[in-house]
Design an enzyme around this catalytic site. Structure first.
Site, PDB file in Angstrom:
ATOM      1  N   ASN A 185       0.811  -1.224   0.000  1.00 52.12           N
ATOM      2  CA  ASN A 185       0.000   0.000   0.000  1.00 52.12           C
ATOM      3  C   ASN A 185       0.844   1.274   0.000  1.00 52.12           C
ATOM      4  O   ASN A 185       0.429   2.289  -0.566  1.00 52.12           O
ATOM      5  CB  ASN A 185      -0.931  -0.020   1.231  1.00 52.12           C
ATOM      6  CG  ASN A 185      -1.437   1.362   1.584  1.00 52.12           C
ATOM      7  OD1 ASN A 185      -2.358   1.885   0.964  1.00 52.12           O
ATOM      8  ND2 ASN A 185      -0.818   1.998   2.576  1.00 52.12           N
TER       9      ASN A 185
ATOM     10  N   TYR B  28       4.164   9.233 -10.835  1.00 49.69           N
ATOM     11  CA  TYR B  28       3.108   8.555 -10.059  1.00 49.69           C
ATOM     12  C   TYR B  28       2.165   7.797 -10.992  1.00 49.69           C
ATOM     13  O   TYR B  28       1.894   6.605 -10.786  1.00 49.69           O
ATOM     14  CB  TYR B  28       2.331   9.606  -9.257  1.00 49.69           C
ATOM     15  CG  TYR B  28       1.243   9.048  -8.380  1.00 49.69           C
ATOM     16  CD1 TYR B  28       1.532   8.528  -7.118  1.00 49.69           C
ATOM     17  CD2 TYR B  28      -0.093   9.051  -8.795  1.00 49.69           C
ATOM     18  CE1 TYR B  28       0.525   8.028  -6.301  1.00 49.69           C
ATOM     19  CE2 TYR B  28      -1.094   8.558  -7.979  1.00 49.69           C
ATOM     20  CZ  TYR B  28      -0.790   8.040  -6.731  1.00 49.69           C
ATOM     21  OH  TYR B  28      -1.780   7.542  -5.922  1.00 49.69           O
TER      22      TYR B  28
ATOM     23  N   LYS C  47       1.581   3.734 -11.169  1.00 52.14           N
ATOM     24  CA  LYS C  47       0.298   3.091 -10.857  1.00 52.14           C
ATOM     25  C   LYS C  47      -0.227   2.278 -12.047  1.00 52.14           C
ATOM     26  O   LYS C  47      -0.843   1.223 -11.861  1.00 52.14           O
ATOM     27  CB  LYS C  47      -0.727   4.137 -10.412  1.00 52.14           C
ATOM     28  CG  LYS C  47      -0.366   4.801  -9.080  1.00 52.14           C
ATOM     29  CD  LYS C  47      -0.295   3.791  -7.939  1.00 52.14           C
ATOM     30  CE  LYS C  47      -0.070   4.416  -6.583  1.00 52.14           C
ATOM     31  NZ  LYS C  47      -0.030   3.439  -5.496  1.00 52.14           N
TER      32      LYS C  47
HETATM   33  N1  LIG Z   1      -5.404   9.231  -0.853  1.00 52.17           N
HETATM   34  C1  LIG Z   1      -5.908   8.995  -2.044  1.00 52.17           C
HETATM   35  O1  LIG Z   1      -6.876   9.646  -2.460  1.00 52.17           O
HETATM   36  C2  LIG Z   1      -5.334   7.920  -2.920  1.00 52.17           C
HETATM   37  C3  LIG Z   1      -5.947   7.703  -4.156  1.00 52.17           C
HETATM   38  C4  LIG Z   1      -5.465   6.689  -4.968  1.00 52.17           C
HETATM   39  C5  LIG Z   1      -4.404   5.905  -4.543  1.00 52.17           C
HETATM   40  N2  LIG Z   1      -3.825   6.145  -3.333  1.00 52.17           N
HETATM   41  C6  LIG Z   1      -2.732   5.245  -2.943  1.00 52.17           C
HETATM   42  O2  LIG Z   1      -3.010   4.702  -1.659  1.00 52.17           O
HETATM   43  C7  LIG Z   1      -1.773   4.412  -0.990  1.00 52.17           C
HETATM   44  C8  LIG Z   1      -1.791   5.067   0.379  1.00 52.17           C
HETATM   45  O3  LIG Z   1      -1.930   6.474   0.184  1.00 52.17           O
HETATM   46  P1  LIG Z   1      -2.334   7.495   1.352  1.00 52.17           P
HETATM   47  O4  LIG Z   1      -3.172   8.531   0.735  1.00 52.17           O
HETATM   48  O5  LIG Z   1      -2.797   6.758   2.543  1.00 52.17           O
HETATM   49  O6  LIG Z   1      -0.880   8.136   1.613  1.00 52.17           O
HETATM   50  P2  LIG Z   1      -0.180   8.727   2.930  1.00 52.17           P
HETATM   51  O7  LIG Z   1       0.840   9.664   2.411  1.00 52.17           O
HETATM   52  O8  LIG Z   1      -1.190   9.228   3.902  1.00 52.17           O
HETATM   53  O9  LIG Z   1       0.520   7.435   3.562  1.00 52.17           O
HETATM   54  C9  LIG Z   1       1.570   6.811   2.906  1.00 52.17           C
HETATM   55  C10 LIG Z   1       2.155   5.719   3.765  1.00 52.17           C
HETATM   56  O10 LIG Z   1       3.269   5.156   3.051  1.00 52.17           O
HETATM   57  C11 LIG Z   1       4.404   5.134   3.886  1.00 52.17           C
HETATM   58  N3  LIG Z   1       5.630   5.329   3.093  1.00 52.17           N
HETATM   59  C12 LIG Z   1       5.887   6.296   2.187  1.00 52.17           C
HETATM   60  N4  LIG Z   1       7.142   6.162   1.698  1.00 52.17           N
HETATM   61  C13 LIG Z   1       7.685   5.087   2.325  1.00 52.17           C
HETATM   62  C14 LIG Z   1       8.959   4.440   2.274  1.00 52.17           C
HETATM   63  N5  LIG Z   1       9.950   4.885   1.478  1.00 52.17           N
HETATM   64  N6  LIG Z   1       9.168   3.368   3.056  1.00 52.17           N
HETATM   65  C15 LIG Z   1       8.185   2.915   3.886  1.00 52.17           C
HETATM   66  N7  LIG Z   1       6.970   3.470   3.969  1.00 52.17           N
HETATM   67  C16 LIG Z   1       6.730   4.557   3.218  1.00 52.17           C
HETATM   68  C17 LIG Z   1       4.200   6.268   4.882  1.00 52.17           C
HETATM   69  O11 LIG Z   1       4.945   6.035   6.069  1.00 52.17           O
HETATM   70  C18 LIG Z   1       2.688   6.206   5.095  1.00 52.17           C
HETATM   71  O12 LIG Z   1       2.396   5.238   6.098  1.00 52.17           O
HETATM   72  C19 LIG Z   1      -0.665   4.918  -1.905  1.00 52.17           C
HETATM   73  O13 LIG Z   1      -0.141   3.862  -2.668  1.00 52.17           O
HETATM   74  C20 LIG Z   1      -1.383   5.918  -2.784  1.00 52.17           C
HETATM   75  O14 LIG Z   1      -0.747   6.072  -4.018  1.00 52.17           O
HETATM   76  C21 LIG Z   1      -4.251   7.133  -2.519  1.00 52.17           C
END
Ligand SMILES: NC(=O)c1ccc[n+]([C@@H]2O[C@H](COP(=O)([O-])OP(=O)(O)OC[C@H]3O[C@@H](n4cnc5c(N)ncnc54)[C@H](O)[C@@H]3O)[C@@H](O)[C@H]2O)c1
Length: 259
Positions: A90, A155, A159
């Site tokens: 994730n 990004y 994806k």
């Molecule tokens: N928020 C959205 O609307 C959305 C939409 C589509 C996809 N996503 C995807 O969902 C996933 C989670 O996104 P989110 O919005 O919760 O993001 P966020 O930024 O709130 O959380 C990201 C998490 O990834 C961890 N992380 C980042 N880089 C890291 C690294 N180098 N090593 C270890 N851990 C690392 C962080 O510690 C954190 O726990 C991602 O893959 C994101 O692309 C999010």
């Protein structure tokens, strides 16, 4: 949901946002969960305080841009619990710049966390799952794997590749009884989205014009699709990407908020 109770589950990026919602759903299903965070210890402490009352949960800090550390993360879970049943890739990052100005080191950074770490963690887990005779992997993709927006080239490319990763490994590993699928979230209010709002690159009112449900989704709604795909209820599904996006990927023209 069948096939989740007492299962050993690893959720990367489980210390906040969508990952925390996913971890919560697995704990509610009776799974034994390890969440993985990057550098932010405060996020990890907050998540552990919130999740611990729900069941058995551990936390590890790993830099997923480091392939050796990513392999060790899987080995450590197996060393502690004796197996790994479910892996959720994730953790993800987004860096926003015009492609013409995108520093290549940032391109590599995004691809290393959003794609290479998914590949490394998946194949390391699959070596154990093959011996166990069973396993399930879920990767978090994005609406941006299909609906492309400007200034997110690395990004969006990462994806799109995640959808290809689950398709190709789904075909390769089906014979080992290992399933691998993706969930493509729409917009979920997390720190990743808040940063975009703060930078003036995300306008929520504008986005709602192309989201038929006309609302943001919750991390738990993404978690619901993840636990389903990971569970035995989805035993016939592999290589797929399920869009959990409030209808965004099926929308035609933008519509006003109140229509
Ligand atoms: N928020 C959205 O609307 C959305 C939409 C589509 C996809 N996503 C995807 O969902 C996933 C989670 O996104 P989110 O919005 O919760 O993001 P966020 O930024 O709130 O959380 C990201 C998490 O990834 C961890 N992380 C980042 N880089 C890291 C690294 N180098 N090593 C270890 N851990 C690392 C962080 O510690 C954190 O726990 C991602 O893959 C994101 O692309 C999010």
């Amino acid at each position: 949901m069948r096939g989740l109770k007492d299962k050993i589950v690893l959720v990367t990026g489980g210390t906040r946002g969508i990952g925390k919602g996913i971890a919560k759903r697995f704990l509610e299903e009776g799974s034994i969960v390890t969440i993985v965070g990057g550098k932010n210890k405060q996020d990890a402490e907050n998540a552990m305080a919130e999740l611990s009352p729900l069941g058995q949960v551990d936390c590890m800090m790993v830099d997923l841009s480091d392939a050796a550390a990513t392999e060790k993360m899987i080995d450590d879970v197996v060393a502690k619990h004796g197996r790994i049943d479910i892996l959720v890739n994730n953790a993800g990052i987004q860096i926003r710049r015009w492609a013409t100005e995108f520093p290549l080191e940032d391109f590599d950074k995004v691809l290393s966390v959003n794609l290479r770490a998914y590949y490394v963690a998946s194949r390391t887990a699959a070596r154990y799952m093959q011996k166990q005779g069973k396993g399930s992997i879920v990767c978090i993709s994005s609406g941006n794997s299909q609906m492309y927006t400007s200034q997110r080239s690395a990004y969006n490319i990462s994806k799109t590749a995640v959808n290809g990763l689950v398709a190709t490994l789904g075909v390769e590993w089906a014979r080992f009884n290992i399933r691998i699928n993706a969930v493509a979230p729409g917009y979920v209010m997390t720190e990743m989205i808040q940063k975009g709002i703060d930078e003036g690159i995300i306008d929520i009112d504008n986005i709602m014009k192309v989201i038929p449900m006309k609302r943001l989704l919750s991390p738990e709604e993404i978690g619901n699709t993840v636990v389903f795909l990971a569970s035995d209820e989805a035993s016939g599904i592999t290589g797929q990407c399920i869009f959990t996006d409030g209808g965004w990927s099926k929308a035609g023209l933008p519509e006003n908020k109140d229509l």
